[in-house]
Design an enzyme around this catalytic site. Structure first.
Site, short mmCIF file in Angstrom:
data_model
loop_
_atom_site.label_atom_id
_atom_site.label_comp_id
_atom_site.label_asym_id
_atom_site.label_seq_id
_atom_site.Cartn_x
_atom_site.Cartn_y
_atom_site.Cartn_z
N SER A 277 0.80 -1.22 0.00
CA SER A 277 0.00 0.00 0.00
C SER A 277 0.84 1.28 0.00
O SER A 277 0.31 2.36 -0.23
CB SER A 277 -0.95 0.02 1.20
OG SER A 277 -0.26 0.22 2.41
N LYS B 295 0.88 4.17 7.06
CA LYS B 295 0.16 5.06 6.15
C LYS B 295 0.62 6.50 6.38
O LYS B 295 1.24 6.82 7.38
CB LYS B 295 -1.36 5.00 6.38
CG LYS B 295 -2.00 3.64 6.15
CD LYS B 295 -2.07 3.27 4.69
CE LYS B 295 -2.78 1.96 4.45
NZ LYS B 295 -1.97 0.78 4.69
#
Length: 154
Positions: free
Chosen positions: A74, A111
């Site tokens: 990701s 993230k």
């Protein structure tokens, strides 16, 4: 147990998985005194060298720095790939735009932290992954701020 407040939500630190602590042993490497061009080579360079301790170069706060191995893709858009090792510093206060190790509802994830106008999101750096909007009642802990990515090239 550590309690943090993120965007008006109280969060509580959890204790798993266990990170790897950074060793006290100095790691000395020779460092050349010139910079290396990523474009055209320099015709001449001073070959003076000095010794460099990787702990001093890579770690700001030894007691609060841990290493985590990345699983998943990701964050590929900013060069964080599966198998990379991330240095995560727990002593740095996470700010909007930082890459963080977050724990959302007991799940660890890396993230980019988005915090604006009372909205908190965890943003992937891969367009295949939608942003995670943190909702009221969800438990979010910013475990630490990612300071370095150790990416193997061979």
């Amino acid at each position: 147990m550590n309690t943090q407040y993120i965007a008006g939500m109280q969060t509580t630190e959890i204790s798993h998985p266990q990170p790897v602590s950074v060793s006290d042993t100095k790691v000395w490497l020779e460092m050349c005194s010139w910079t290396v061009r990523a474009g055209f080579p320099s015709p001449a360079a001073d070959h003076t060298r000095k010794r460099l301790d990787l702990n001093e170069l890579l770690i700001r706060n030894k007691e609060a720095t841990f290493i985590f191995r990345v699983k998943g893709d990701s964050m590929n858009g900013i060069g964080i790939y599966e198998g990379d090792e991330l240095l995560v510093d727990r002593s740095i206060e996470a700010k909007h735009g930082n890459i963080v190790l977050a724990v959302l509802n007991d799940e660890y994830t890396v993230k980019r932290l988005h915090r604006r106008g009372g909205v908190v999101k965890l943003i992937a750096e891969n367009p295949l992954f939608p942003p995670i909007v943190v909702k009221d009642g969800e438990e979010l802990v910013i475990w630490g701020v990612v300071t370095r990515n150790l990416h193997k090239l061979y």
